[in-house]
Design a protein around this motif. Structure first.
Motif, PDB file in Angstrom:
ATOM      1  N   THR A 140       0.632  -1.093   0.065  1.00  0.00           N
ATOM      2  CA  THR A 140       0.530  -0.075   0.247  1.00  0.00           C
ATOM      3  C   THR A 140       0.382   1.460  -0.235  1.00  0.00           C
ATOM      4  OG1 THR A 140      -0.322   0.350   2.443  1.00  0.00           O
ATOM      5  CG2 THR A 140      -1.376  -1.257   1.589  1.00  0.00           C
ATOM      6  N   SER A 141       2.480   0.776   0.066  1.00  0.00           N
ATOM      7  CA  SER A 141       2.536   1.992   0.066  1.00  0.00           C
ATOM      8  C   SER A 141       2.906   3.331  -0.770  1.00  0.00           C
ATOM      9  CB  SER A 141       4.299   1.450   0.631  1.00  0.00           C
ATOM     10  OG  SER A 141       4.748   1.433   1.572  1.00  0.00           O
ATOM     11  N   ASN A 142       2.725   2.777  -2.185  1.00  0.00           N
ATOM     12  CA  ASN A 142       2.515   3.922  -3.059  1.00  0.00           C
ATOM     13  C   ASN A 142       1.260   3.947  -3.814  1.00  0.00           C
ATOM     14  OD1 ASN A 142       2.057   1.037  -4.687  1.00  0.00           O
ATOM     15  ND2 ASN A 142       4.228   1.809  -5.716  1.00  0.00           N
ATOM     16  N   SER A 143       0.119   3.668  -2.871  1.00  0.00           N
ATOM     17  CA  SER A 143      -1.096   4.054  -3.206  1.00  0.00           C
ATOM     18  C   SER A 143      -1.136   5.137  -2.916  1.00  0.00           C
ATOM     19  CB  SER A 143      -1.867   2.472  -2.240  1.00  0.00           C
ATOM     20  OG  SER A 143      -3.610   3.551  -2.579  1.00  0.00           O
ATOM     21  N   PRO A 144      -2.312   6.345  -3.412  1.00  0.00           N
ATOM     22  CA  PRO A 144      -3.146   5.860  -4.825  1.00  0.00           C
ATOM     23  C   PRO A 144      -2.037   6.285  -5.894  1.00  0.00           C
ATOM     24  CG  PRO A 144      -3.713   7.894  -4.144  1.00  0.00           C
ATOM     25  CD  PRO A 144      -2.640   7.637  -2.959  1.00  0.00           C
ATOM     26  N   ASP A 145      -0.813   6.780  -5.366  1.00  0.00           N
ATOM     27  CA  ASP A 145      -0.065   7.553  -6.874  1.00  0.00           C
ATOM     28  C   ASP A 145      -0.202   6.550  -7.778  1.00  0.00           C
ATOM     29  OD1 ASP A 145       1.619  10.245  -4.635  1.00  0.00           O
ATOM     30  OD2 ASP A 145       0.748   8.457  -4.098  1.00  0.00           O
TER      31      ASP A 145
END
Lengths: 755, 755
Positions: free
Chosen positions: B233-238
């Protein structure tokens, strides 16, 4: 609780008694719990009520009612409809809901009807919606702006729809779990408050600045919010960096904070939810099982005959009853179930064996007519020729499977390659041809009905994918190429690769478990949808139009998401403009992002910037309710279901049926041909001994074989019941003073009159 | 397995028999499992081995050995020590470890000693370390640079240290859980691969750009990494935004991806870990209990006497044995335990009751001498005067507690206020004075030994905080004010507010549960530490000096964390320079950040930028091992422990003791005075009936009372045993063909010689 009509006193005919008993059996099978009167007309209404022709359209209206939000303002410009359209559709839905309610009232006693909170709730919601609609139309015509608040109530129809038992149960459980959770929640917030105070005193006076050049930890409430966000890990490690850069020792503060609040408290939340939800669920399931047993006992009471000291039901009555209750069941299967029930071949079964019928009905028994391949009948010479047999042998061989696994792997390589190249496009035709050939060969070798039986997930999957791909390819090549179809084709091609999973036993277990618990997850999806819908409507009313998205290069593009307040904000810099509440689908995507949690504080900050700091409440509430409560319940359920699937073998009732199938020599030898879970009817020729009942009913050229479905649960109830099976005594029907289920008190008088 | 020395054949004296039996009892009590020979000299060595004077220093050496990494290059400049210092210290540690090994060899049979993988492992590690040290010194003196690889092996000493049973057990369980997890892991990676391929084909050709202006989804392996990051989930929503901005429909792809991989697969991981870990843990606990019982049976075999048909142990032998095995236990408590064991007052107990002793010893029985208040004895007139009684009455009253709760709340307000103001600084004195007064009054009212008994967490907490605050305040006012002490004082003041929690029953349960499972969590902390240490050493060797941090305004500050490669990187822009591997403490902080997961891909990207893309492997490995495996085990444990604490009441053995205490009239009425869990010795005056044994041993002016400690577990084993208590038959000693525990085969020959 006397029947009120005069009809009942005439004494029912035999037909009516069976009608009533069949209604009871069907209720028990589907765990229905609707209190109906036993007068003839009422039973007729009730059976109509439970037929899909009446509840099927209701699903459509429920979906339509919810989907209205796509058409109502705010909506995507291409979907936004005039007021009269949405109002008309909504009125239509309300009429449907009302008529369903009237239908229900037709066959329930008035006092029972008015005591049921479901009915009251639906009625009140209908009235409120009508009032809101009238006010809205009147005021908007007079030029006033007003909020359509009753839209947020729409999920109530779904929840209180009589087929949504599972959803209601989930809500009831959440309600009961709340008090326990609130205790931990308050302690958790207190813990954050204490840490915030410490952070305020430690860092506030040091005049540090954040990476964005803003003052760091200067305001108590901002600190509290920042630390709440840290619990969700979304601003880690950024929130720590200014302090950590100033002194390494400050890292200790944050590490302790994370261990206590993120790891310890969040685990405790999961534990509390898991423990309480499980406890309440067990209670619910127990009540439901008892209620089913009592319903079955009623049916028994109707059909029972004196037999020596006690009561029993004869085979003839039983067969007629099951035939009426489950019209789709074949004669042979009914006989099988009878033989399972009547263990001692007495021709009668007692109450306990009769009550067990519900459990039997919930096990999916697959009936396989050990039929010959159609080609065998049409062209026996050709089909049995040496060449044909050799071909079939090739298809049976494991190298046939290996070959196509190899083809799939090779295909993967080609898919990854450049589509523009001609060679690759031609190779696609080759692969497609190979797949079609594979399916044709398999159909030639295996009996089609067996090949397409319901439990053969992978065969279905395969055929669907290949046929869709074939169609899409033809469309692409025959008409002008549209991007959507190309994308679709692409996805199909990649999905085909999934089949490789199926060749490994270890993976198959995980995949099968996923497929098995799938239907039950729908309940939780429904639960989440209800919260999403309410939050989406709320969010649209609060934030619509505040943040807008302009596609790159659009003519009327405005900077800062169309709102100067976002100038310089992280929300705008991260290009989050499309995450807004301007229509239902955008809202849903945004809520999914909030559920995933990461960057939720940045998303929240955008909406805070365009409104005020109070907007944080909306986002914190969403986090607490959906992420902490609902997602934890979802995880708890998956934990439970997976552990059950991994540890338990077949249940008691299932083994009983299986034993009987084997005893009767009706079992089919499972042989995993070509690794695709297909069933070979091998013992077709060796079969000799057969019970008389089945013999009578079977067609001349086929033998009926049975197989218990691959541990698939017909209903959510069955899965849940399995979870707590050990703790349910087989005969006990539960206490009769149950408050929850209003229809389960024994109507002894009525029943005795009938028999 | 014959004893090899000649000493054993002399036939043991009575004293020796008791020595041996006491060693066995002590082994069973602490679940020790060290195989020792029964010759007199061996027993002596063994008892020395288990005494804290020998294992205590070992802890120091283990800690020193690990802490060496603080001093070795790379280290903080102020800590970096010359090579000869660290080498000397390390040699010292190695000598200590070797001598411990030699000590162990002194009393174990040679064949057993060499069969134990622990010993082999320690020996090999020592040899490897020595070789590495020699090579390192030689080569660095010749000017070569070489990696001190053996540093990564240091945790092996901790794991194989004989007191680290729990840690070893955790590792064994992880090893056994691995195969099951690997299956799911491969499937999970396959799922990401398939989705990556889809994303590659769908988005690759569209030439989108990311928020940072880089090409979006153009390279398959980058997509795979990005989607792996999305699972965390670390680069959500990018990661979704470019596609979503291009078309709303693409959101569906990401939502399906998140549901399948983040929610479903991650829950399955938790389920698999939970299920397997629990299963293996249960096995381990069962083995451990059986091993304990067998050890106790050996002790019984030594002391048993003929009694009619069977064997039994007399009260006298029993009392002497327990006195030797647990020297710290009082005569009265021993008598109590005897009375629990000897239920029928026969003066003898059989094998089963004897074996139960281990369980009894693991329940913490608190002995309260129902002593008068010291002031009562010193100045009875004054203490019993009307004024004094009134004062004590006030302290007992609940308004006394309410008053101080109010003071704490008021204090919270003052703490939040501005410290610079004189009024607030003076108010601090007032509050401190009030708290001191409160403690003095309580000490005046309650008997000090009861007040400070080990189970009264909150009293201890209170007194510690207030005294520390008092000292710190005095220091601040008497000497030049240092920031550290001021910060410390501040934290103390805020911590004082925690006391308010204690006034609410609902919160107390949660807090007590946390305190109860605290000791067991130390095992998991140890587990995590082992992984952290190894990864930290590895990280330092791979990445040291590549990224540097310069405090704001330092003279030699360089841009881009001292590395031009970071120019324009997100790592630098987010000011993450201090997150580096330049010394052990920085590495640990960085690893904590990686464990928290958020932004780990940004941290990884920094290290990829300064080395190469292979650095991702380090970060992915860390995520898989620590986050997916270890943290899930931690969560599984907390789940289990919390559910146990919430659902179970006292165990069987505990109830037996409690019943006996009540029977003997030695119980103390618990009365929650002033809400701080303190125990009032109320039945002091009303007591009349007493058993003779206890009477004999008690001092004239006091009566001994017992109370079972507030469900605190003495050892981790006890907690674990409780988890699976239901499934352990009380007499069964387990199969005797156990392969794991090498010392538990019955040494019948030796024992029979002894008795």
């Amino acid at each position: 609780m006397q029947p009120q009509g005069g009809e009942n006193e005439r004494g029912p005919t035999d037909e009516e008694a069976f009608q009533l008993a069949a209604a009871y059996v069907s209720d028990a099978q589907f765990a229905r719990n609707i209190p109906f009167q036993t007068a003839r007309r009422c039973i007729w209404y009730y059976r109509l009520y439970t037929r899909w022709v009446t509840w099927g359209p209701m699903y459509v209206f429920l979906a339509l009612n919810l989907a209205l939000a796509f058409l109502e303002t705010p909506a995507k410009p291409q979907l936004e409809s005039p007021l009269w359209v949405t109002m008309l559709l909504e009125s239509l839905c309300l009429v449907a809901f009302s008529s369903r309610l009237v239908h229900l009232a037709k066959f329930t006693e008035r006092s029972v009807f008015w005591k049921d909170p479901k009915n009251i709730c639906v009625l009140v919601t209908i009235i409120l919606t009508v009032i809101d609609m009238v006010i809205y139309v009147a005021l908007t015509h007079s030029g006033y702006y007003i909020v359509r608040w009753s839209r947020a109530l729409r999920p109530l129809f779904v929840i209180n729809f009589s087929e949504s038992r599972q959803l209601r149960r989930s809500f009831r459980n959440i309600r009961r779990t709340l008090p326990e959770i609130l205790g931990v929640l308050v302690l958790f917030l207190f813990s954050i408050a204490i840490f915030s105070l410490m952070a305020f005193k430690l860092f506030g006076k040091r005049h540090l600045i954040t990476g964005e050049g803003k003052p760091y930890f200067q305001n108590y409430f901002n600190i509290f919010f920042e630390l709440y966000v840290l619990v969700t890990t979304s601003n880690s490690p950024d929130v720590m960096m200014p302090a950590y850069n100033s002194s390494s020792w400050y890292a200790i503060f944050f590490i302790i904070y994370i261990v206590v609040n993120t790891y310890l408290f969040m685990s405790i939340f999961l534990a509390v939810v898991y423990n309480n939800y499980r406890k309440h669920l067990k209670n619910e399931v127990r009540n439901s099982v008892f209620s089913k047993r009592r319903t079955m006992a009623k049916a028994f009471g109707i059909l029972r005959e004196r037999l020596g000291e006690g009561w029993a039901v004869s085979q003839q009555s039983w067969m007629q009853l099951v035939g009426m209750a489950v019209p789709s069941m074949s004669q042979a299967q009914r006989l099988l179930l009878w033989q399972v029930s009547d263990e001692e071949h007495t021709g009668h079964i007692g109450k306990q064996a009769f009550v067990r019928l519900t459990d039997l009905l919930n096990i999916e028994v697959i009936e396989t007519r050990g039929r010959q391949h159609p080609l065998q009948s049409c062209a026996p010479r050709v089909y049995s020729s040496a060449a044909s047999q050799a071909l079939r042998h090739v298809v049976h061989h494991r190298f046939f499977r290996y070959f196509f696994d190899g083809v799939i792997l090779l295909n993967a390589g080609f898919i990854a390659g450049d589509e523009a190249s001609l060679a690759i496009r031609q190779a696609e035709w080759l692969f497609l041809g190979l797949y079609v050939l594979e399916i044709l060969l398999k159909l030639y070798t295996y009996e089609p009905q067996t090949f397409f039986s319901r439990s053969n997930f992978w065969n279905w999957f395969d055929v669907m994918i290949v046929i869709s791909a074939l169609l899409a390819t033809i469309i692409v090549h025959s008409t002008t190429t549209s991007t959507q179809i190309l994308d679709f084709l692409l996805i199909l091609r990649v999905l085909r690769l999934l089949r490789i999973v199926e060749s490994f036993e270890r993976f198959r277990v995980v995949i099968h478990t996923m497929i098995n618990i799938g239907p039950t997850m729908v309940t939780y999806a429904g639960l989440i949808m209800v919260f999403y819908y309410t939050f989406a409507i709320l969010g649209m009313e609060l934030f619509q139009g505040k943040i807008r998205f302009f596609p790159a290069g659009s003519a009327d593009a405005q900077p800062f998401c169309g709102n100067p307040l976002l100038n310089g904000s992280k929300f705008y810099n991260e290009k989050y403009c499309k995450n807004n509440f301007n229509d239902l689908s955008s809202s849903f995507v945004l809520l999914v992002e909030l559920t995933v949690v990461n960057q939720w504080h940045v998303l929240a900050s955008g909406f805070v910037a365009v409104t005020n700091v109070g907007a944080r409440v909306y986002f914190i509430l969403f986090h607490m309710i959906v992420v902490i409560l609902v997602i934890n319940i979802f995880i708890a359920f998956i934990l439970e279901a997976f552990i059950l699937e991994y540890t338990l073998d077949k249940g008691e009732t299932e083994s009983a049926i299986e034993k009987k199938i084997q005893e009767l020599g009706l079992g089919i030898a499972e042989e995993d041909v070509a690794g695709n879970g297909m069933v070979l009817v091998d013992n077709m020729e060796t079969q000799d001994q057969e019970p008389s009942g089945v013999e009578a009913s079977k067609p001349a050229d086929s033998r009926i074989m049975f197989k218990i479905s691959d541990r698939r649960y017909r209903t959510v109830d069955t899965l849940l019941q399995r979870m707590f099976e050990e703790e349910l005594a087989p005969e006990y029907e539960g206490p009769y003073d149950d408050h929850e289920d209003i229809d389960v008190r024994p109507q002894q008088l009525t029943l005795d009159n009938l028999v």
